[in-house]
Design a protein around this motif. Structure first.
Motif, short mmCIF file in Angstrom:
data_model
loop_
_atom_site.label_atom_id
_atom_site.label_comp_id
_atom_site.label_asym_id
_atom_site.label_seq_id
_atom_site.Cartn_x
_atom_site.Cartn_y
_atom_site.Cartn_z
N ALA A 1 0.81 -1.22 0.00
CA ALA A 1 0.00 0.00 0.00
C ALA A 1 0.84 1.27 0.00
N SER A 2 2.12 1.16 0.39
CA SER A 2 2.98 2.35 0.43
C SER A 2 3.73 2.55 -0.88
N MET A 3 3.64 1.60 -1.81
CA MET A 3 4.39 1.69 -3.06
C MET A 3 3.70 2.63 -4.03
N ARG A 4 4.46 3.55 -4.61
CA ARG A 4 3.90 4.54 -5.52
C ARG A 4 3.30 3.85 -6.75
N GLY A 5 2.06 4.20 -7.07
CA GLY A 5 1.41 3.66 -8.26
C GLY A 5 0.81 2.28 -8.08
N HIS A 6 0.71 1.79 -6.83
CA HIS A 6 0.17 0.45 -6.62
C HIS A 6 -1.31 0.38 -6.99
#
Length: 443
Positions: free
Chosen positions: A386-391
């Motif tokens: 959930a913290s990954m950009r563009g997930h």
């Protein structure tokens, strides 16, 4: 016509993929959609820019590098797990899934232009050097990583055995970057390790899902059965902590090893016709013995498939902390001889109860937090998918970030493992645990 070739899942380079080949009808449909949306006019714009760069840039550019950069830019705009692999990157990925390669023994992902460590593989140069989950690699042999693709960075870290390499690592909470010197080795990933505890419990650790995992698991169960008579065997602990994933067919067969029947996982794409279901096969080799599965913030994708299936069928008790939350499937599309392959996110996967764990993770029945040494507290937690950009967004419900990923090096300090042993021996009772009396047969 679609042809399924192989499935892989995980968080790191060389994993989390599903190999599919598009047929002529699919390509024709895509072309028609492109015309209707005016996409071809944008392709003309791309051609104009490409020619302007070729003719007017201050130095003569390399056409192949321009095209590869354009492809990488397009794919990287989608989500963290879609990517283009050139011929070498495609070869390296296949090598990794076989379970043997030359390098450092480290699972990584790309975040904000830098390479972030998902987890080091046990007994490898990376693990021996003290590299841990959450470390961010900013330089390789004094060359900056920023600007490289994930595959390019991984290629720089791989190399012949006995060759030296230096990494610059940024650690959360540290005052300054740390230089780590390593010597590459031939990495032979042993995905399964096992031993017995107290003469009544079998412990099995699965570190990855490569082509050797199921065979290794079957061997472990057979050996444990020889060491502990069935009437004295209290059950099994399956440790999936910090396991970043791997081949989907191995995840299905690992779950099948503990199930007589029932759905293991389903994948759902853009249209209902793309839904696929994978069911247990082969039968329960443990003969219904109680099972505890350990998970944490570093347990991702294929690990979450196994944990989710065994949990939904009430076949196992889950102990530890919430898993990573990587619930998407990638398709590897070979692009012809010498052109590499495309890893494209094409579906979400769902546990047998119909739940997507994308950006949410699998929640254990019994949460157990470890006591983390002060010097490691800043690196004991992974932020998760959930913290990954563009997930990809969660299918429903609130997204969850952050879960402890620290595993003590000594079993005597491992609170989750101690809780698992106690659960199997009846020292403590978890109300959610499926006992022999109430455990239903999966169907």
């Amino acid at each position: 016509m679609r042809k399924n070739i192989t499935f892989l899942l995980g968080t790191a380079t060389g994993v989390c993929l599903t190999l599919l080949v598009a047929g002529p009808q699919q390509l024709a449909t895509a072309a028609k959609a492109a015309v209707e949306s005016g996409t071809y006019s944008k392709l003309n714009l791309f051609g104009d820019v490409f020619e302007r760069v070729r003719s007017d840039y201050v130095e003569k550019p390399d056409d192949s590098k321009l095209m590869e950069g354009a492809i990488n830019g397009m794919i990287s705009s989608l989500d963290p797990h879609s990517r283009y692999m050139n011929a070498k990157g495609w070869s390296d990925m296949q090598e990794t899934t076989h379970g043997e390669f030359g390098g450092l023994g480290i699972e990584v992902t790309m975040e904000d232009g830098f390479v972030k460590v998902v987890t080091p593989i046990d007994d490898t140069p990376a693990a021996k050097a003290g590299i841990m989950s959450g470390d961010v690699i900013t330089q390789i042999d004094d060359d900056a990583i920023q600007g490289l693709t994930l595959d390019q960075a991984v290629a720089k870290m791989k190399g012949p055995a006995d060759s030296k390499i230096k990494l610059k690592i940024v650690r959360k909470g540290a005052d300054a970057p740390v230089d780590v010197a390593l010597v590459r080795e031939v990495i032979r990933v042993k995905p399964v390790r096992y031993h017995t505890d107290g003469g009544d419990v079998g412990y099995i650790r699965i570190t990855s899902f490569n082509e050797q995992t199921t065979d290794g698991l079957h061997k472990a169960i057979a050996e444990i059965s020889k060491e502990i008579p069935q009437d004295k065997l209290a059950g099994y602990v399956v440790d999936l902590r910090n396991n970043p994933g791997g081949l989907l067919d191995q995840a299905v067969s690992v779950a099948s090893t503990f199930m007589n029947r029932g759905e293991v996982v389903s994948t759902r794409g853009r249209t209902p016709e793309e839904t696929q279901r994978f069911t247990a096969r082969g039968g329960d080799l443990t003969k219904g013995k109680p099972l505890v599965v350990l998970i944490n913030g570093g347990s991702a994708s294929a690990s979450e498939i196994v944990a989710g299936a065994l949990h939904d069928h009430k076949r196992a008790t889950l102990i530890g902390t919430r898993s990573f939350g990587k619930g998407s499937v990638q398709t590897i599309i070979p692009l012809g001889s010498g052109n590499g392959a495309l890893a494209l996110t094409t579906a979400r996967y769902y546990t047998p109860s119909g739940r997507s764990i994308q950006a949410q993770g699998v929640v254990p029945d019994l949460e157990v937090l470890q006591v983390v040494p002060d010097e490691l507290k800043t690196r004991a937690e992974l932020q998760g998918e959930a913290s990954m950009r563009g997930h990809l967004a969660a299918a429903e419900g609130a997204e969850q970030t952050g879960s402890q990923s620290y595993v003590p090096p000594s079993e005597k300090d491992d609170k989750a493992l101690t809780a698992a042993f106690n659960q199997l021996r009846g020292v403590t009772v978890n109300a959610n645990a499926p006992t022999a009396a109430k455990r239903p047969v999966p169907n």
